[in-house]
Design a protein around this motif. Structure first.
Motif: not given
Length: 178
Positions: A27-37, A71-75, A99-109, A117-118
């Motif tokens: 359910a639901g559309p994809p989420v923006r990676p950052l807040p709008a706009p 932006v969507a559920a995944g791994r 893909t997202y860069e440059p970042v400090r990931p908050l999740v693990a492989e 989710q942030v």
């Protein structure tokens, strides 16, 4: 008015086809990676060949420390350093990868993530003059425009506040005008 409608129709037809929905079956559309706009600093500019110069994603203006969302559920496909920059890559169920860069990931492989989710925090080290998120989308080895994941705005015509410009009844030489 007819010209405006025709222009909007032609522009819509010229858009590239949207990639498969990243949340097929959910359910639901994809989420923006950052807040709008979203503020695009540099647009997607695919190279003419796989090894040619180009811009294989979009750059979105954001301050260092901005929270980035899946932006969507995944791994999590990759969370770590690539060429000295923090990179996060999320594999979506339909075979797409963001893909997202440059970042400090908050999740693990290997970790499952939910849409919205942030998953990372923007860090310094972007290739933009000011801080920005480089956001990419891949299907296999082919780069796609990540903005195609997001819902397209629906064009709406607003009511006018006065008469249309141009000649109308009562104008011109026959009406006693100059």
């Amino acid at each position: 008015m007819t010209t405006l409608l025709l222009s909007l129709l032609l522009a819509a037809l010229a858009l590239p086809p949207a990639p498969p929905s990243p949340q097929a079956g959910s359910a639901g559309p994809p989420v923006r990676p950052l807040p709008a706009p979203l503020a695009v600093v540099r647009w997607w500019d695919p190279p003419p060949t796989p090894y040619a110069a180009g811009h294989r994603g979009v750059d979105l203006a954001a301050p260092v420390g901005a929270e980035l969302r899946a932006v969507a559920a995944g791994r999590v496909h990759h969370a770590g350093q690539v060429a000295g920059r923090g990179v996060l890559s999320l594999a979506l169920p339909n075979g797409l990868r963001t893909t997202y860069e440059p970042v400090r990931p908050l999740v693990a492989e290997g970790e499952e993530v939910a849409a919205g989710q942030v998953v990372a925090v923007l860090t310094e080290g972007s290739h933009c003059p000011e801080p920005c998120l480089h956001w990419g989308l891949l299907s296999g080895e082919a780069y796609l425009n990540p903005l195609a994941l997001l819902a397209r705005p629906t064009p709406r015509l607003l009511p006018g506040t006065g008469p249309l410009p141009g000649p109308g009844p009562g104008s011109g030489p026959a009406a006693g005008g100059p």
